[in-house]
Design a protein around this motif. Structure first.
Motif, PDB file in Angstrom:
ATOM      1  N   TYR A   1       0.806  -1.215   0.000  1.00 21.76           N
ATOM      2  CA  TYR A   1       0.000   0.000   0.000  1.00 21.76           C
ATOM      3  C   TYR A   1       0.840   1.266   0.000  1.00 21.76           C
ATOM      4  O   TYR A   1       0.545   2.210  -0.736  1.00 21.76           O
ATOM      5  CB  TYR A   1      -0.957  -0.001   1.201  1.00 21.76           C
ATOM      6  N   VAL A   2       1.895   1.308   0.809  1.00 18.98           N
ATOM      7  CA  VAL A   2       2.761   2.487   0.823  1.00 18.98           C
ATOM      8  C   VAL A   2       3.393   2.742  -0.546  1.00 18.98           C
ATOM      9  O   VAL A   2       3.440   3.898  -1.014  1.00 18.98           O
ATOM     10  CB  VAL A   2       3.850   2.357   1.918  1.00 18.98           C
ATOM     11  N   PRO A   3       3.877   1.711  -1.265  1.00 17.63           N
ATOM     12  CA  PRO A   3       4.472   1.965  -2.593  1.00 17.63           C
ATOM     13  C   PRO A   3       3.499   2.497  -3.644  1.00 17.63           C
ATOM     14  O   PRO A   3       3.935   2.920  -4.715  1.00 17.63           O
ATOM     15  CB  PRO A   3       5.006   0.580  -2.999  1.00 17.63           C
ATOM     16  N   ILE A   4       2.181   2.448  -3.355  1.00 21.63           N
ATOM     17  CA  ILE A   4       1.218   2.984  -4.321  1.00 21.63           C
ATOM     18  C   ILE A   4       1.508   4.456  -4.607  1.00 21.63           C
ATOM     19  O   ILE A   4       1.211   4.970  -5.694  1.00 21.63           O
ATOM     20  CB  ILE A   4      -0.223   2.793  -3.798  1.00 21.63           C
ATOM     21  N   TYR A   5       2.115   5.128  -3.643  1.00 24.86           N
ATOM     22  CA  TYR A   5       2.513   6.531  -3.824  1.00 24.86           C
ATOM     23  C   TYR A   5       3.390   6.700  -5.066  1.00 24.86           C
ATOM     24  O   TYR A   5       3.336   7.730  -5.745  1.00 24.86           O
ATOM     25  CB  TYR A   5       3.261   6.993  -2.565  1.00 24.86           C
ATOM     26  N   GLY A   6       4.173   5.675  -5.396  1.00 23.17           N
ATOM     27  CA  GLY A   6       5.064   5.740  -6.540  1.00 23.17           C
ATOM     28  C   GLY A   6       4.353   5.770  -7.879  1.00 23.17           C
ATOM     29  O   GLY A   6       4.986   6.030  -8.912  1.00 23.17           O
ATOM     30  N   VAL A   7       3.036   5.498  -7.908  1.00 27.10           N
ATOM     31  CA  VAL A   7       2.275   5.556  -9.155  1.00 27.10           C
ATOM     32  C   VAL A   7       2.328   6.953  -9.766  1.00 27.10           C
ATOM     33  O   VAL A   7       2.180   7.129 -10.978  1.00 27.10           O
ATOM     34  CB  VAL A   7       0.809   5.123  -8.892  1.00 27.10           C
ATOM     35  N   LEU A   8       2.558   7.958  -8.923  1.00 22.39           N
ATOM     36  CA  LEU A   8       2.658   9.336  -9.421  1.00 22.39           C
ATOM     37  C   LEU A   8       3.736   9.484 -10.498  1.00 22.39           C
ATOM     38  O   LEU A   8       3.655  10.372 -11.344  1.00 22.39           O
ATOM     39  CB  LEU A   8       2.958  10.293  -8.260  1.00 22.39           C
ATOM     40  N   ILE A   9       4.745   8.617 -10.451  1.00 23.65           N
ATOM     41  CA  ILE A   9       5.841   8.709 -11.427  1.00 23.65           C
ATOM     42  C   ILE A   9       5.313   8.581 -12.852  1.00 23.65           C
ATOM     43  O   ILE A   9       5.867   9.171 -13.781  1.00 23.65           O
ATOM     44  CB  ILE A   9       6.891   7.611 -11.143  1.00 23.65           C
ATOM     45  N   ALA A  10       4.230   7.820 -13.042  1.00 24.63           N
ATOM     46  CA  ALA A  10       3.679   7.629 -14.384  1.00 24.63           C
ATOM     47  C   ALA A  10       3.144   8.925 -14.973  1.00 24.63           C
ATOM     48  O   ALA A  10       2.998   9.028 -16.194  1.00 24.63           O
ATOM     49  CB  ALA A  10       2.577   6.575 -14.346  1.00 24.63           C
ATOM     50  N   PHE A  11       2.835   9.890 -14.122  1.00 27.25           N
ATOM     51  CA  PHE A  11       2.268  11.152 -14.590  1.00 27.25           C
ATOM     52  C   PHE A  11       3.269  12.306 -14.457  1.00 27.25           C
ATOM     53  O   PHE A  11       2.887  13.464 -14.558  1.00 27.25           O
ATOM     54  CB  PHE A  11       1.001  11.481 -13.792  1.00 27.25           C
ATOM     55  N   LYS A  12       4.531  11.987 -14.227  1.00 24.22           N
ATOM     56  CA  LYS A  12       5.569  12.994 -14.073  1.00 24.22           C
ATOM     57  C   LYS A  12       6.765  12.675 -14.963  1.00 24.22           C
ATOM     58  O   LYS A  12       6.935  11.536 -15.409  1.00 24.22           O
ATOM     59  CB  LYS A  12       6.035  13.061 -12.605  1.00 24.22           C
ATOM     60  N   SER A  13       7.582  13.681 -15.192  1.00 24.93           N
ATOM     61  CA  SER A  13       8.881  13.463 -15.823  1.00 24.93           C
ATOM     62  C   SER A  13       9.868  13.270 -14.673  1.00 24.93           C
ATOM     63  O   SER A  13      10.486  14.230 -14.196  1.00 24.93           O
ATOM     64  CB  SER A  13       9.268  14.649 -16.700  1.00 24.93           C
ATOM     65  N   TYR A  14       9.991  12.028 -14.245  1.00 25.67           N
ATOM     66  CA  TYR A  14      10.698  11.755 -12.991  1.00 25.67           C
ATOM     67  C   TYR A  14      12.197  12.027 -13.115  1.00 25.67           C
ATOM     68  O   TYR A  14      12.854  11.564 -14.040  1.00 25.67           O
ATOM     69  CB  TYR A  14      10.463  10.305 -12.578  1.00 25.67           C
ATOM     70  N   LYS A  15      12.693  12.812 -12.174  1.00 28.64           N
ATOM     71  CA  LYS A  15      14.118  13.083 -12.049  1.00 28.64           C
ATOM     72  C   LYS A  15      14.573  12.584 -10.680  1.00 28.64           C
ATOM     73  O   LYS A  15      14.021  12.970  -9.654  1.00 28.64           O
ATOM     74  CB  LYS A  15      14.418  14.578 -12.167  1.00 28.64           C
ATOM     75  N   PHE A  16      15.579  11.723 -10.697  1.00 29.25           N
ATOM     76  CA  PHE A  16      16.041  11.128  -9.439  1.00 29.25           C
ATOM     77  C   PHE A  16      16.503  12.197  -8.448  1.00 29.25           C
ATOM     78  O   PHE A  16      16.288  12.079  -7.242  1.00 29.25           O
ATOM     79  CB  PHE A  16      17.173  10.144  -9.728  1.00 29.25           C
ATOM     80  N   SER A  17      17.135  13.255  -8.963  1.00 29.38           N
ATOM     81  CA  SER A  17      17.660  14.304  -8.085  1.00 29.38           C
ATOM     82  C   SER A  17      16.544  15.126  -7.446  1.00 29.38           C
ATOM     83  O   SER A  17      16.721  15.686  -6.358  1.00 29.38           O
ATOM     84  CB  SER A  17      18.594  15.226  -8.868  1.00 29.38           C
ATOM     85  N   LEU A  18      15.386  15.196  -8.101  1.00 24.85           N
ATOM     86  CA  LEU A  18      14.276  15.988  -7.573  1.00 24.85           C
ATOM     87  C   LEU A  18      13.333  15.189  -6.681  1.00 24.85           C
ATOM     88  O   LEU A  18      12.642  15.753  -5.845  1.00 24.85           O
ATOM     89  CB  LEU A  18      13.477  16.596  -8.736  1.00 24.85           C
TER      90      LEU A  18
END
Length: 302
Positions: free
Chosen positions: A31-48
């Motif tokens: 359940y906690v990792p569900i937060y990571g679904v946001l990456i699908a709607f972002k241009s994910y940058k590891f530094s940010l």
């Protein structure tokens, strides 16, 4: 009402305590990792980080659906899963029915133990065994074919044979373990029903059809719903360890595609979009299959 609810947990506090690790596991790792679904709607940058990465909306999904390679691996995934469903799903049911007819307890236990032993081996080990058995030069199967005057077959390098190999090796690994579920369902059948049926003149086929199979129906229905939900969720470990460049056209599936895009090419947002697409389709299939099952035989997940 709330006090009674709390009292019930307090009354059985030791059983509740045993339940806590399972709840904690699902909360932390599911359940906690569900937060990571946001990456699908972002241009994910590891530094940010996830939250500070810029939003791109459905851009990754638009790119995903425009790729011909994505639909190719989706088709491969669905076809392989359907083959496993058609040939692999009935296998433990039939095996459980056969074991249930065995009256020699020792022989039954030995056969069952041998059958579910592969479940405890990793696909790294089983893939190595499969490669040795199916080797075109030294594999026993091809040596037998040559003794019969036939040409050897490169099973793992042939587009015609790779999918059947996936189905057969999957059945080999999970046959015995899946049988345990159905044998557990049969353990609740009253032996007097078989005795009464025998007195009435029913043979083994009739007893199996009118007593054994109806007793297994609820479990079969639930397992079928789960199997339908897995149509787009392939077995990464199996495919990854058996896949090779010669059969990429028929063996590359969504999980291996996501691995290459997400981890090898480090396109995390795009890979997350693929994973989210899979989960949405799987959830839809489970809900639909459950609704159909409830209409047909009143059994389901809820």
């Amino acid at each position: 009402m709330r006090k009674m609810w709390l009292y019930g947990y307090w009354k059985h506090k030791y059983l509740t305590l045993l339940f806590v690790p399972a709840v904690a596991y699902y909360i932390l790792f599911h359940y906690v990792p569900i937060y990571g679904v946001l990456i699908a709607f972002k241009s994910y940058k590891f530094s940010l980080g996830i939250w500070d990465s810029p939003w791109v909306g459905f851009q990754h999904f638009e790119e995903l659906f425009a790729l011909g390679s994505f639909w190719k691996v989706t088709l491969n995934t669905v076809l392989i899963s359907l083959y496993k469903l058609i040939f692999g799903f009935p296998a433990p049911i039939l095996f459980a029915l056969l074991l249930n007819e065995i009256r020699l307890v020792l022989f039954k236990r030995v056969v069952q133990t041998i059958s579910y032993f592969p479940h405890f081996l990793s696909w790294v080990v089983l893939a190595g065994l499969a490669m040795q058995f199916l080797s075109p030069g030294t594999g026993p199967i091809n040596l037998l074919l040559q003794q019969m005057g036939l040409d050897p077959i490169f099973f793992l390098g042939s587009s015609d044979w790779f999918r059947p190999v996936l189905v057969v090796t999957d059945v080999w690994k999970e046959l015995g373990w899946g049988t345990i579920v159905y044998l557990a369902a049969l353990s609740g059948v009253n032996p007097e029903q078989y005795e009464a049926a025998t007195v009435d003149g029913a043979n083994r086929y009739h007893r199996m059809r009118y007593i054994t199979l109806p007793a297994m129906t609820p479990v079969i229905t639930i397992m079928l719903i789960f199997a339908i939900g897995k149509i787009v969720n392939d077995d990464f470990d199996q495919v990854f360890n058996l896949l090779n460049p010669a059969v990429m056209g028929v063996g590359d599936v969504l999980s291996t595609y996501t691995y290459r895009v997400g981890l090898v090419n480090m396109e995390y947002s795009f890979a997350t979009a693929v994973g989210l697409f899979k989960n949405v389709i799987a959830f839809t299939l489970i809900v639909t299959a459950n609704a159909v099952a409830k209409r047909l035989n009143e059994y389901g997940l809820w």
